[in-house]
Design a protein around this motif. Structure first.
Motif, mmCIF file in Angstrom:
data_model
loop_
_atom_site.group_PDB
_atom_site.id
_atom_site.type_symbol
_atom_site.label_atom_id
_atom_site.label_comp_id
_atom_site.label_asym_id
_atom_site.label_seq_id
_atom_site.Cartn_x
_atom_site.Cartn_y
_atom_site.Cartn_z
ATOM 1 N N PRO A 261 0.735 -1.138 0.158
ATOM 2 C CA PRO A 261 0.156 -0.109 0.079
ATOM 3 C C PRO A 261 0.860 1.267 -0.125
ATOM 4 O O PRO A 261 1.878 1.307 0.598
ATOM 5 C CB PRO A 261 -0.907 -0.081 1.212
ATOM 6 C CG PRO A 261 0.067 -1.077 2.084
ATOM 7 C CD PRO A 261 0.742 -1.800 1.193
ATOM 8 N N ARG A 263 0.903 5.395 1.038
ATOM 9 C CA ARG A 263 0.038 6.055 1.819
ATOM 10 C C ARG A 263 -0.076 7.495 0.948
ATOM 11 O O ARG A 263 0.540 7.864 0.424
ATOM 12 C CB ARG A 263 0.727 6.341 3.242
ATOM 13 C CG ARG A 263 1.558 7.512 3.314
ATOM 14 C CD ARG A 263 3.007 7.459 2.655
ATOM 15 N NE ARG A 263 3.727 8.320 2.501
ATOM 16 C CZ ARG A 263 4.062 8.877 1.304
ATOM 17 N NH1 ARG A 263 3.702 8.323 0.083
ATOM 18 N NH2 ARG A 263 5.131 9.574 1.222
ATOM 19 N N PRO A 264 -1.558 8.161 1.446
ATOM 20 C CA PRO A 264 -1.712 9.237 0.677
ATOM 21 C C PRO A 264 -1.078 10.416 1.423
ATOM 22 O O PRO A 264 -0.993 10.538 2.538
ATOM 23 C CB PRO A 264 -3.187 9.524 0.828
ATOM 24 C CG PRO A 264 -3.652 8.589 1.944
ATOM 25 C CD PRO A 264 -2.512 7.416 2.032
ATOM 26 N N HIS A 387 -13.038 7.848 13.851
ATOM 27 C CA HIS A 387 -11.890 7.266 14.312
ATOM 28 C C HIS A 387 -12.490 6.180 15.327
ATOM 29 O O HIS A 387 -13.108 6.667 16.179
ATOM 30 C CB HIS A 387 -10.815 8.245 14.766
ATOM 31 C CG HIS A 387 -9.589 7.520 15.198
ATOM 32 N ND1 HIS A 387 -9.258 6.846 15.930
ATOM 33 C CD2 HIS A 387 -8.243 7.656 14.562
ATOM 34 C CE1 HIS A 387 -8.035 6.214 15.919
ATOM 35 N NE2 HIS A 387 -7.436 6.789 15.175
ATOM 36 N N ALA B 121 7.243 5.285 6.959
ATOM 37 C CA ALA B 121 5.790 5.531 6.326
ATOM 38 C C ALA B 121 5.408 6.733 5.716
ATOM 39 O O ALA B 121 5.065 6.743 4.718
ATOM 40 C CB ALA B 121 4.712 4.905 7.151
ATOM 41 N N VAL B 122 5.688 7.629 6.398
ATOM 42 C CA VAL B 122 5.240 9.171 6.212
ATOM 43 C C VAL B 122 6.102 9.504 4.976
ATOM 44 O O VAL B 122 5.669 10.172 4.026
ATOM 45 C CB VAL B 122 5.394 9.986 7.328
ATOM 46 C CG1 VAL B 122 4.927 11.328 6.756
ATOM 47 C CG2 VAL B 122 4.388 9.762 8.403
ATOM 48 N N GLN B 124 7.319 7.584 2.530
ATOM 49 C CA GLN B 124 7.465 6.505 1.786
ATOM 50 C C GLN B 124 8.394 6.445 0.579
ATOM 51 O O GLN B 124 7.750 7.400 -0.178
ATOM 52 C CB GLN B 124 6.176 5.659 1.524
ATOM 53 C CG GLN B 124 6.131 4.306 1.130
ATOM 54 C CD GLN B 124 4.834 4.019 0.526
ATOM 55 O OE1 GLN B 124 3.923 4.700 0.498
ATOM 56 N NE2 GLN B 124 4.669 2.673 0.249
ATOM 57 N N LEU B 207 1.219 2.544 7.166
ATOM 58 C CA LEU B 207 0.947 2.566 5.630
ATOM 59 C C LEU B 207 -0.509 1.959 5.568
ATOM 60 O O LEU B 207 -1.292 2.803 4.672
ATOM 61 C CB LEU B 207 1.847 1.723 4.799
ATOM 62 C CG LEU B 207 3.264 2.103 4.525
ATOM 63 C CD1 LEU B 207 3.989 1.417 3.632
ATOM 64 C CD2 LEU B 207 3.186 3.573 4.006
ATOM 65 N N GLU B 208 -0.929 0.840 6.190
ATOM 66 C CA GLU B 208 -2.347 0.433 6.113
ATOM 67 C C GLU B 208 -3.181 1.414 6.751
ATOM 68 O O GLU B 208 -4.295 1.608 6.173
ATOM 69 C CB GLU B 208 -2.274 -0.947 7.009
ATOM 70 C CG GLU B 208 -3.482 -1.971 6.734
ATOM 71 C CD GLU B 208 -3.499 -2.230 5.263
ATOM 72 O OE1 GLU B 208 -4.619 -1.937 4.714
ATOM 73 O OE2 GLU B 208 -2.533 -2.614 4.561
ATOM 74 N N LEU B 210 -2.794 4.759 7.239
ATOM 75 C CA LEU B 210 -2.930 6.014 6.296
ATOM 76 C C LEU B 210 -3.982 5.970 5.379
ATOM 77 O O LEU B 210 -4.489 7.072 5.001
ATOM 78 C CB LEU B 210 -1.548 6.624 6.107
ATOM 79 C CG LEU B 210 -0.652 6.919 7.032
ATOM 80 C CD1 LEU B 210 0.774 7.405 6.536
ATOM 81 C CD2 LEU B 210 -1.434 8.444 7.540
ATOM 82 N N ARG B 211 -4.164 4.775 4.782
ATOM 83 C CA ARG B 211 -5.123 4.768 3.695
ATOM 84 C C ARG B 211 -6.619 4.661 4.042
ATOM 85 O O ARG B 211 -7.303 4.877 3.142
ATOM 86 C CB ARG B 211 -4.774 3.480 3.004
ATOM 87 C CG ARG B 211 -3.570 3.272 2.233
ATOM 88 C CD ARG B 211 -2.973 2.045 2.036
ATOM 89 N NE ARG B 211 -3.932 1.060 1.734
ATOM 90 C CZ ARG B 211 -4.383 0.577 0.438
ATOM 91 N NH1 ARG B 211 -3.673 1.144 -0.829
ATOM 92 N NH2 ARG B 211 -5.190 -0.290 0.142
ATOM 93 N N ALA B 233 -3.107 8.569 13.152
ATOM 94 C CA ALA B 233 -2.769 7.330 12.424
ATOM 95 C C ALA B 233 -1.981 6.346 13.361
ATOM 96 O O ALA B 233 -2.196 5.235 13.425
ATOM 97 C CB ALA B 233 -1.927 7.825 11.305
#
Ligand code: SF4
Lengths: 605, 315
Positions: A261, A263-264, A387, B121-122, B124, B207-208, B210-211, B233
């Motif tokens: 995945p 991340r945005p 959340h 992750a941030v 990436q 990563l998981e 954040l989506r 997150a």
């Protein structure tokens, strides 16, 4: 690298090396690069290079043997437990859980303690300690497989359990075994080396890399090279095996590899070519979207989700944006505050103006100030959008305090007020609930309350009622309508449901394949749709109270976005299509309040 | 919550029993006669027989197990012949040293692992991500004992910043500062592998998460990005990170065996190795049971932390 090491290990017996165990006290601790000894000698004057090569060979062999042993035993237990299920499963897994209840090496130590130090015993200990990991993984996969048809078929055809396990199950779990094997082998080499290092593994004069390190420890400070040589070797071996393992895993399980995945980013990437287009809406519109082009860039493919969308929204106006899923309506709305997931989303062109100020090139700090304060969003699925681990009160006060600095108490009072505004029953109690404790409708009320937190000018409501059942839907719609009238909110209402639009919006726009195909006052469009697509879409909606009338569906599917037909995108499905429709770009023609993107609009228009 | 903790403790009883059974079975694998092992090859037959009777080794296995278990429940773990003191005293003393070391390491590995994972992750595919990914690969590939040795060479021998080994200086040490100076290297060496594993997992968990849609909601509210990442997150990601932290505690405790050897840390790991080498089986047996029990309790604490974090878990 790995290949090189393996080759070295295999070729060891044939290499012209000195005897790894030949001692020569005169040459103790020779430094590396000395004439006779490339890597120097150890405390007994033994040639380090020879010992290194032999030690590597032994370490590799031990690690691999332990890994294989663990894999075989673990897989057998896992398959048997997973396949037989019931009591056998329970018994085996209980045992496995117990084994896993030990801190790793502790169990290995206990086994070595019982069997006595030694190479083979260390190997058995490491294998035993790692076996549960395999058993667990394999059992999981087997359980999933055991319920599948081909297993049932095999059973019906009279195959015995043993044969089914060997013939049907084993081949299918093999990839999992291989992944587990390659990802743990490095670890097991480390562990066997570790036991040797402690003096519990290979016994002198036989030496693997671990015991070489262990022996070198005594002279660490005076003669560090004796330790560094085997240490670096273990490191290289394990690292190359780990890299190899990662490679194998990526190859066999694409989910974890390249397809991982992404991340945005905090805001959608804006990558516009050419000058921003002039506003068509003219001045005075609250929100004006012009020629917005948002695309998804996935590898080489470019999917234009919004292919030049222009829309405007006046103060207090409700505009319905209608289309099938995938038509680009959500992407359009999300683009306004650059909330489209990016990557893969990119805003490739167009402008968004809020009070005549361009927002797409605003710095993130400014954009953040607009999000929630001027333009707020209500999303479709309130389950996923709240959340799960925060109380709704926390989420509301957080939204308030993001834009209005105030004390926690004041924000809490305001949050209760907001909940009351959205007709939440007993807001004082509900505020300390977690989202999972609320019903779907209540959650959506929280979503709306959150959007209202900072008295925004525009609300983007993205299918806010789709996930709810019909009566709740009506309540939420009524609520939105009322709030709009009371507060002068402008609402962009995204939906696939004309009924909802008719109830709420003065104006509507219809999207197809990333473009607006028709726009106009709701009543007029509903009464006399001009675009063939709109007409078909309206025909799909059951008239209120008509009961279970057979729905007319539109034949065919929307075209894939990266292969739009030339000319009108609807042509392949259009009953009015003529050759000219596919000749070139069909433009959106305006006549008065209405606009349609069609060469041969329906007669009534 | 109190009830939940109680129920978890009760559920741990069979696990603890299972552990004693496993240890007992493993120990009875010992080839040959333990009495001979203790007394040495030159023992007279009468002595061997007497010791066997003293140790209760002439009785059937089940009975022996029950007696052993009963003694343990009364706090009697036998005597260590090599230390010549009760096993429980020796283990308690050594275990506290290990706790200092492993506890520090655990905190370090959790802290740095999570931070590295979040940054990775941030950012990436960015430079920081690649750097961290590489560091993680190195971290999980380097043998902890070798890392410790290298650290000794560099920081103690070469730079002379830190003491080579031990827990306290022999002369004039003993205060907290002294302990910390001795603690730095072993704690870091021990944390390296676990931190790598935690970082890997934290990265993929982030990563998981954040989506997920609720991150978009947080951004749509106009929250500062730092709050989105660390508040929203990470909080969600912790749900999958915490169980792995529990596992890592096991790894840290295991790695302590090596690190204690390298740095001559007077912990329980080194004690076990020495006990094995001197065939002080009472000490091994008691030590393993006690440490495993502590680990089980720790895992209950992890579950409780998980329940505190995630309101969806039924307590
Ligand atoms: S332009 Fe042609 S193909 Fe497209 S909707 Fe109109 S009539 Fe149909």
């Amino acid at each position: 690298m790995l290949a090189l090491i393996l080759l070295l290990a295999l070729a060891t017996p044939f290499l012209p090396l000195q005897d790894p165990n030949a001692t020569a006290t005169a040459e103790r601790f020779a430094r590396p690069l000395s004439p006779d000894h490339l890597l120097g000698t150890d405390h007994l004057g033994r040639d380090l290079l020879a010992r290194l090569v032999h030690g590597t060979r032994l370490s590799l062999a031990m690690g691999l043997a332990a890994a294989l042993l663990a894999a075989v035993l673990g897989s057998i237990l896992g398959i048997v437990a997973g396949f037989l299920g019931g009591r056998a499963d329970n018994l085996i897994m209980r045992g496995i859980d117990m084994l896993m209840g030990f801190p790793y090496v502790l169990l290995a130590l206990a086994i070595v303690a019982a069997l006595g130090p030694g190479l083979v015993n260390a190997l058995i200990a490491v294998a035993a300690v790692n076996m549960p990991f395999f058993a667990r993984n394999i059992r999981g996969v087997t359980v999933a497989l055991a319920g599948r048809e081909f297993v049932d078929a095999a059973r019906l055809s009279g195959m015995g359990n043993l044969r089914i396990m060997a013939v049907e199950i084993l081949p299918n779990v093999l990839p999992v075994i291989v992944i587990a094997l390659t990802t743990t082998t490095g670890w097991m080499i480390l562990e066997t080396a570790g036991l040797s290092f402690l003096g519990l593994g290979s016994q002198p004069p036989q030496a693997d890399l671990g015991s070489m390190l262990g022996e070198a420890r005594a002279a660490l400070i005076s003669h560090p090279h004796v330790a560094v040589v085997p240490g670096v070797m273990i490191f290289l071996v394990v690292m190359s095996i780990n890299l190899f393992g990662d490679g194998v895993r990526d190859a066999l399980d694409p989910r974890l590899g390249a397809g991982a995945p992404t991340r945005p980013l905090p805001a959608t990437v804006v990558d516009r070519t050419g000058p921003p287009p002039p506003s068509q809406a003219g001045h005075g519109a609250l929100l004006a979207i012009d020629d917005l082009r948002t695309e998804f860039r996935i590898g080489r493919r470019v999917l234009p989700a919004a292919g030049g969308v222009s829309l405007s929204l006046g103060r207090g106006e409700a505009l319905g944006l209608v289309g099938e899923s995938g038509s680009g309506k959500s992407v359009t709305a999300l683009s306004v505050m650059r909330l489209v997931a990016s990557p893969p989303g990119v805003i490739a062109g167009g402008t968004v103006r809020l009070d005549d100020t361009e927002v797409l090139d605003a710095p993130l700090r400014i954009l953040r100030g607009l999000r929630g304060r001027r333009v707020a969003y209500v999303f479709q699925d309130p389950q996923g959008t709240l959340h799960p681990l925060y109380r709704i009160g926390e989420q509301l006060t957080e939204a308030i305090r993001a834009h209005q600095p105030m004390s926690l108490q004041a924000a809490r009072a305001r949050a209760i007020e907001l909940l009351r505004d959205v007709r939440m029953p007993r807001p004082e109690d509900r505020i300390d609930d977690y989202p999972h404790q609320l019903s779907g409708g209540q959650r959506q009320r929280v979503g709306i309350a959150m959007a209202l937190a900072n008295d925004p000018d525009v609300i983007m409501a993205d299918e806010p009622t789709t996930a709810l059942d019909v009566t709740v839907q009506a309540q939420i719609l009524a609520l939105l309508d009322q709030l709009r009238r009371e507060r002068g909110l402008a609402i962009l209402f995204i939906t696939h449901d004309f009924g909802v639009v008719a109830q709420l919006c003065e104006r509507l726009a219809v999207m197809y394949a990333g473009r607006i195909v028709e726009e106009g006052p709701t009543a007029e469009v509903l009464a006399a749709p001009a675009h063939p697509y709109t007409r078909r879409l309206i025909a799909c909606v059951p008239a209120p109270g008509a009961g279970r009338r057979r729905l007319e569906t539109i034949p065919g599917l929307p075209p894939p976005l990266d292969a739009l037909p030339p000319g009108c995108a609807f042509a392949p499905r259009c009953h009015r299509a003529r050759p000219a429709c596919s000749d070139g770009e069909v433009v959106l023609r305006r006549t008065g309040m209405r606009a349609v993107r069609c060469l041969y609009p329906e007669a009534a228009a | 919550m109190g009830g939940y903790i109680l129920r978890r403790l009760i559920a741990a009883v069979p696990v603890l029993l299972g552990i004693t059974v496993i240890v007992f079975l493993v120990m009875s694998l010992i080839p040959g006669d333990p009495a001979t092992a203790i007394l040495g090859a030159y023992a007279t037959p009468e002595n061997v027989e007497k010791l066997n009777r003293d140790l209760g080794l002439d009785r059937p296995m089940v009975e022996r197990y029950v007696i052993w278990l009963g003694n343990m429940l009364q706090g009697d773990f036998g005597r260590s012949f090599s230390r010549n003191r009760p096993v429980i005293d020796e283990v308690a003393e050594r275990f506290s040293a290990t706790l200092v070391l492993a506890g520090t390491s655990f905190v370090l590995c959790a802290f740095f692992g999570i931070i590295a994972g979040v940054i990775s992750a941030v950012r990436q595919y960015g430079f920081a991500d690649r750097l961290i990914t590489f560091a993680v690969l190195v971290g999980i590939s380097v043998p902890p004992f070798f890392l410790g040795m290298i650290m000794i060479l560099v920081f103690a021998v070469h730079l002379r910043w830190l003491p080579v080994s031990g827990m306290y200086a022999i002369y004039g040490g003993g205060d907290l500062a002294d302990l910390l100076r001795h603690l730095v290297m072993p704690a870091l060496a021990l944390a390296a592998v676990a931190a790598g594993v935690v970082a890997r997992l934290a990265r993929s968990a982030m990563l998981e998460v954040l989506r997920q849609d609720h991150i978009r909601t947080a951004r749509a509210k106009g929250l500062p990005e730092r709050r989105v990442i660390l508040g929203h997150a990470l909080r969600s990601a912790m749900v999958s990170i915490i169980p792995v932290l529990g596992l890592q505690a096991g790894f840290v405790l295991s790695g302590a065996v090596y690190i204690e050897t390298v740095f001559q840390w007077p912990g329980v790991g080194r004690m076990l190795v020495d006990a094995i080498l001197t065939r002080d089986l009472m000490l091994v047996q008691g030590g393993v049971v006690l440490v495993a029990a502590a680990y089980v309790l720790f895992n209950i604490a992890v579950d409780v932390a998980q329940a505190l974090l995630d309101p969806r878990i039924k307590t």
